[in-house]
Design a protein around this motif. Structure first.
Motif, mmCIF file in Angstrom:
data_model
loop_
_atom_site.group_PDB
_atom_site.id
_atom_site.type_symbol
_atom_site.label_atom_id
_atom_site.label_comp_id
_atom_site.label_asym_id
_atom_site.label_seq_id
_atom_site.Cartn_x
_atom_site.Cartn_y
_atom_site.Cartn_z
ATOM 1 N N THR A 86 38.984 -66.982 -18.750
ATOM 2 C CA THR A 86 38.471 -65.785 -18.084
ATOM 3 C C THR A 86 38.546 -65.881 -16.565
ATOM 4 O O THR A 86 38.534 -64.860 -15.886
ATOM 5 C CB THR A 86 37.014 -65.556 -18.509
ATOM 6 O OG1 THR A 86 36.241 -66.746 -18.238
ATOM 7 C CG2 THR A 86 36.926 -65.241 -19.989
ATOM 8 N N LYS A 104 40.982 -63.541 -28.038
ATOM 9 C CA LYS A 104 39.541 -63.399 -27.817
ATOM 10 C C LYS A 104 38.982 -64.419 -26.829
ATOM 11 O O LYS A 104 37.861 -64.256 -26.359
ATOM 12 C CB LYS A 104 38.807 -63.518 -29.146
ATOM 13 C CG LYS A 104 38.953 -64.853 -29.845
ATOM 14 C CD LYS A 104 38.148 -64.882 -31.139
ATOM 15 C CE LYS A 104 38.646 -63.851 -32.112
ATOM 16 N NZ LYS A 104 37.920 -63.938 -33.415
ATOM 17 N N HIS A 136 37.969 -62.771 -23.564
ATOM 18 C CA HIS A 136 37.011 -61.669 -23.602
ATOM 19 C C HIS A 136 35.761 -62.024 -22.807
ATOM 20 O O HIS A 136 35.120 -63.058 -23.037
ATOM 21 C CB HIS A 136 36.626 -61.339 -25.050
ATOM 22 C CG HIS A 136 35.824 -60.088 -25.167
ATOM 23 N ND1 HIS A 136 34.470 -60.037 -24.933
ATOM 24 C CD2 HIS A 136 36.204 -58.817 -25.486
ATOM 25 C CE1 HIS A 136 34.036 -58.810 -25.111
ATOM 26 N NE2 HIS A 136 35.059 -58.045 -25.443
ATOM 27 N N LYS A 137 35.434 -61.166 -21.854
ATOM 28 C CA LYS A 137 34.212 -61.262 -21.067
ATOM 29 C C LYS A 137 33.948 -59.879 -20.490
ATOM 30 O O LYS A 137 34.847 -59.250 -19.927
ATOM 31 C CB LYS A 137 34.368 -62.298 -19.953
ATOM 32 C CG LYS A 137 33.097 -62.585 -19.188
ATOM 33 C CD LYS A 137 33.340 -63.652 -18.125
ATOM 34 C CE LYS A 137 32.074 -63.953 -17.350
ATOM 35 N NZ LYS A 137 32.307 -64.981 -16.294
ATOM 36 N N LEU A 156 36.352 -57.499 -18.191
ATOM 37 C CA LEU A 156 36.868 -56.212 -18.648
ATOM 38 C C LEU A 156 36.615 -55.128 -17.616
ATOM 39 O O LEU A 156 37.499 -54.292 -17.339
ATOM 40 C CB LEU A 156 36.221 -55.829 -19.983
ATOM 41 C CG LEU A 156 36.513 -56.736 -21.183
ATOM 42 C CD1 LEU A 156 35.741 -56.244 -22.408
ATOM 43 C CD2 LEU A 156 37.993 -56.786 -21.479
ATOM 44 N N THR A 186 43.018 -53.008 -21.157
ATOM 45 C CA THR A 186 42.926 -54.256 -21.912
ATOM 46 C C THR A 186 42.956 -54.018 -23.411
ATOM 47 O O THR A 186 42.442 -53.008 -23.920
ATOM 48 C CB THR A 186 41.635 -55.002 -21.540
ATOM 49 O OG1 THR A 186 40.500 -54.155 -21.787
ATOM 50 C CG2 THR A 186 41.649 -55.391 -20.077
ATOM 51 N N ILE A 240 41.873 -56.796 -25.847
ATOM 52 C CA ILE A 240 41.365 -58.142 -26.058
ATOM 53 C C ILE A 240 40.367 -58.096 -27.209
ATOM 54 O O ILE A 240 39.347 -57.396 -27.132
ATOM 55 C CB ILE A 240 40.689 -58.696 -24.787
ATOM 56 C CG1 ILE A 240 41.678 -58.667 -23.603
ATOM 57 C CG2 ILE A 240 40.197 -60.109 -25.011
ATOM 58 C CD1 ILE A 240 41.074 -59.124 -22.298
ATOM 59 N N VAL A 289 37.292 -58.768 -29.724
ATOM 60 C CA VAL A 289 35.904 -59.109 -29.432
ATOM 61 C C VAL A 289 35.503 -60.295 -30.302
ATOM 62 O O VAL A 289 35.621 -60.232 -31.533
ATOM 63 C CB VAL A 289 34.980 -57.911 -29.699
ATOM 64 C CG1 VAL A 289 33.535 -58.261 -29.347
ATOM 65 C CG2 VAL A 289 35.451 -56.694 -28.910
ATOM 66 N N PHE A 299 33.389 -52.279 -22.326
ATOM 67 C CA PHE A 299 33.374 -53.048 -23.570
ATOM 68 C C PHE A 299 33.757 -52.187 -24.761
ATOM 69 O O PHE A 299 34.620 -52.559 -25.580
ATOM 70 C CB PHE A 299 31.987 -53.667 -23.768
ATOM 71 C CG PHE A 299 31.776 -54.275 -25.116
ATOM 72 C CD1 PHE A 299 32.221 -55.563 -25.381
ATOM 73 C CD2 PHE A 299 31.150 -53.567 -26.137
ATOM 74 C CE1 PHE A 299 32.037 -56.131 -26.634
ATOM 75 C CE2 PHE A 299 30.961 -54.125 -27.378
ATOM 76 C CZ PHE A 299 31.404 -55.407 -27.631
ATOM 77 N N ASN A 349 37.464 -50.995 -24.723
ATOM 78 C CA ASN A 349 38.380 -52.074 -25.113
ATOM 79 C C ASN A 349 38.336 -52.308 -26.617
ATOM 80 O O ASN A 349 39.374 -52.496 -27.264
ATOM 81 C CB ASN A 349 38.000 -53.348 -24.362
ATOM 82 C CG ASN A 349 38.754 -54.563 -24.860
ATOM 83 O OD1 ASN A 349 39.912 -54.783 -24.540
ATOM 84 N ND2 ASN A 349 38.083 -55.391 -25.654
ATOM 85 N N ARG A 350 37.156 -52.266 -27.218
ATOM 86 C CA ARG A 350 37.035 -52.484 -28.660
ATOM 87 C C ARG A 350 37.698 -51.359 -29.449
ATOM 88 O O ARG A 350 38.320 -51.607 -30.494
ATOM 89 C CB ARG A 350 35.566 -52.618 -29.045
ATOM 90 C CG ARG A 350 35.343 -53.046 -30.479
ATOM 91 C CD ARG A 350 33.899 -53.365 -30.754
ATOM 92 N NE ARG A 350 33.053 -52.178 -30.626
ATOM 93 C CZ ARG A 350 31.746 -52.167 -30.872
ATOM 94 N NH1 ARG A 350 31.143 -53.288 -31.261
ATOM 95 N NH2 ARG A 350 31.036 -51.065 -30.721
#
Length: 459
Positions: free
Chosen positions: A248, A300, A303-304, A308, A318, A320, A322, A343, A346-347
């Motif tokens: 990260t 993953k 992921h942070k 993000l 992104t 990435i 989770v 978050f 991105n998900r």
């Protein structure tokens, strides 16, 4: 009936290296590299031993990737032993191949910025052949084993090696005059033993750090991170970090380096089309313009939530995955509502069909670059010490990987071994077809020579 010495001293050459030389000549590789390295050498009228031509030096580093050679001594021996590599370098049989000590001197003389420019020069060749998109970037890292052993590590506070440290622990437990066997026996039964970079260092390579591998073993090494164009498989950036740097923490610098490389290559190609002046210096990348959004695909481990949000503000989209987490997520100390929005966006992208396709492609094309550079190219174990030296050699190695991508696209073979294997397959197929033809004709001839069997007719 007269043949000169240079004509006798040259070999026909390897087909792969002949095509590679044509590709480098088309890009004016030697001329541009000499312009980059001009400030590091004395003028021609100065007395002293002439140095290696920069084009020859970088060609020898490219040979390290194509032939799978990790050391500079191995490069010298292989180039001196092969007539085709001598032709590729432009060295006659009666001339001496550059010594490994000269390669080392050139490496320490040239600054790291020169290797960055050479990498961009090769990336320009990739772009000129239509193999650079720059829209989707896949990022991943791997481990490079340092040229240092764990048996040589010493304590940072006292300077004791590991055996001396164990003997002191034995004395603290009441063992008088402990031997090496006593220390090893005590170490095997000792609970909570740990070797960390906070307490230990390598006297051989001060930049190497202790790395824990997936199987639980510990080694001294570095961290290499690739940024790959997922549309084509070209490496647009390669960085060597300390092994203790988290993913990260290195993602954003690697992405910025990749963006700068792509912008510089495209700006130079645009100006080359407008002007044919070879002596003009390369123009700077345009500033002040709107940055195009680049899609970033990673695993993953990158992921942070704070990262993000930072990438979102820097015009990165992104993909990435989770990681699993117990309990409910809280974003009060992670950017608040903006972090929560980054978050969830991105998900959502990861769960779509497009995100799943990019993640599958990431696992294929990024891992391929690691396999080519570290396994086929024999660079998993580095033979240089110091992060700067490792980075210089690794950038040249990855530049050769990009040249192999261009060669594979244009001519069907990315390495000389692949070209030789392809010729062997053609020869074996031709022989097999010839044997089948001979066998078929033999059967027909054998049938003509045999008397025909007469079958009696029924009454």
């Amino acid at each position: 009936m007269w043949l000169s010495g240079p004509e006798l001293a040259r070999s026909p050459g390897h087909r792969f290296y002949e095509k590679l030389n044509e590709l480098l000549s088309e890009a004016r590789f030697d001329r541009r590299v000499e312009q980059l390295c001009a400030g590091y050498f004395e003028a021609d009228d100065k007395p002293g031993r002439p140095s290696i031509a920069p084009g020859v030096y970088f060609r020898m580093l490219f040979v390290g990737y194509f032939e799978g050679i990790e050391s500079e001594r191995g490069l010298e021996w292989r180039c001196a032993d092969s007539l085709s590599l001598r032709t590729f370098l432009g060295v006659l049989v009666n001339e001496r191949v550059p010594d490994h000590s000269s390669l080392s001197r050139m490496r320490t003389r040239l600054d790291g910025a020169v290797y960055d420019e050479v990498f961009r020069l090769v990336l320009g060749i990739v772009e000129s052949k239509g193999l650079l998109r720059g829209k989707v970037a896949g990022v991943d890292s791997t481990y490079l084993r340092a040229d240092a052993s764990m048996k040589s590590i010493v304590r940072k506070d006292t300077g004791d090696d590991y055996t001396t440290y164990l003997k002191k622990l034995c004395e603290a437990q009441g063992i008088e005059g402990p031997t090496v066997e006593d220390a090893r026996r005590m170490d095997r039964a000792r609970k909570g033993k740990k070797v960390s970079n906070r307490d230990w260092r390598s006297p051989t390579d001060g930049d190497a750090r202790i790395v824990r591998l997936k199987d639980g073993r510990t080694r001294l090494g570095y961290k290499a991170e690739h940024v790959v164009d997922l549309d084509t498989g070209a490496v647009v950036a390669a960085e060597v970090y300390s092994a203790e740097d988290a993913d990260t923490a290195t993602l954003r610098p690697s992405l910025e380096t990749a963006r700068q490389n792509v912008d510089a290559v495209r700006t130079e190609s645009t100006n080359d089309e407008e002007s044919d002046d070879d002596d003009a210096p390369p123009p700077a990348a345009p500033t002040g313009e709107a940055r195009p959004t680049i899609e970033v695909v990673a695993d993953k481990g990158y992921h942070k939530v704070e990262l993000l949000l930072e990438l979102r503000r820097a015009e990165y989209r992104t993909y990435i995955p989770v990681p699993d987490q117990k309990g409910q997520r809280r974003f009060t100390d992670k950017g608040g509502m903006l972090g929560r929005e980054a978050f969830h966006d991105n998900r959502k992208r990861v769960r779509r069909d497009k995100g799943k396709r990019w993640l599958r492609l990431r696992g294929e094309r990024i891992e391929r670059t690691f396999a080519l550079a570290c396994e086929t190219g024999a660079h998993r174990r580095v033979r240089l010490r110091g992060r700067d030296n490792v980075r210089k050699r690794y950038l040249a190695h990855l530049a050769a990987l990009n040249l192999g991508l261009v060669m594979r696209t244009l001519f069907g073979h990315g390495t000389p071994r692949q070209a030789a294997d392809a010729v062997l397959v053609v020869v074996v197929a031709a022989l097999w077809k010839l044997l089948q033809t001979i066998a078929g004709r033999g059967e027909r001839l054998f049938g003509m020579l045999l008397p025909r069997a007469t079958v009696p007719r029924p009454a």
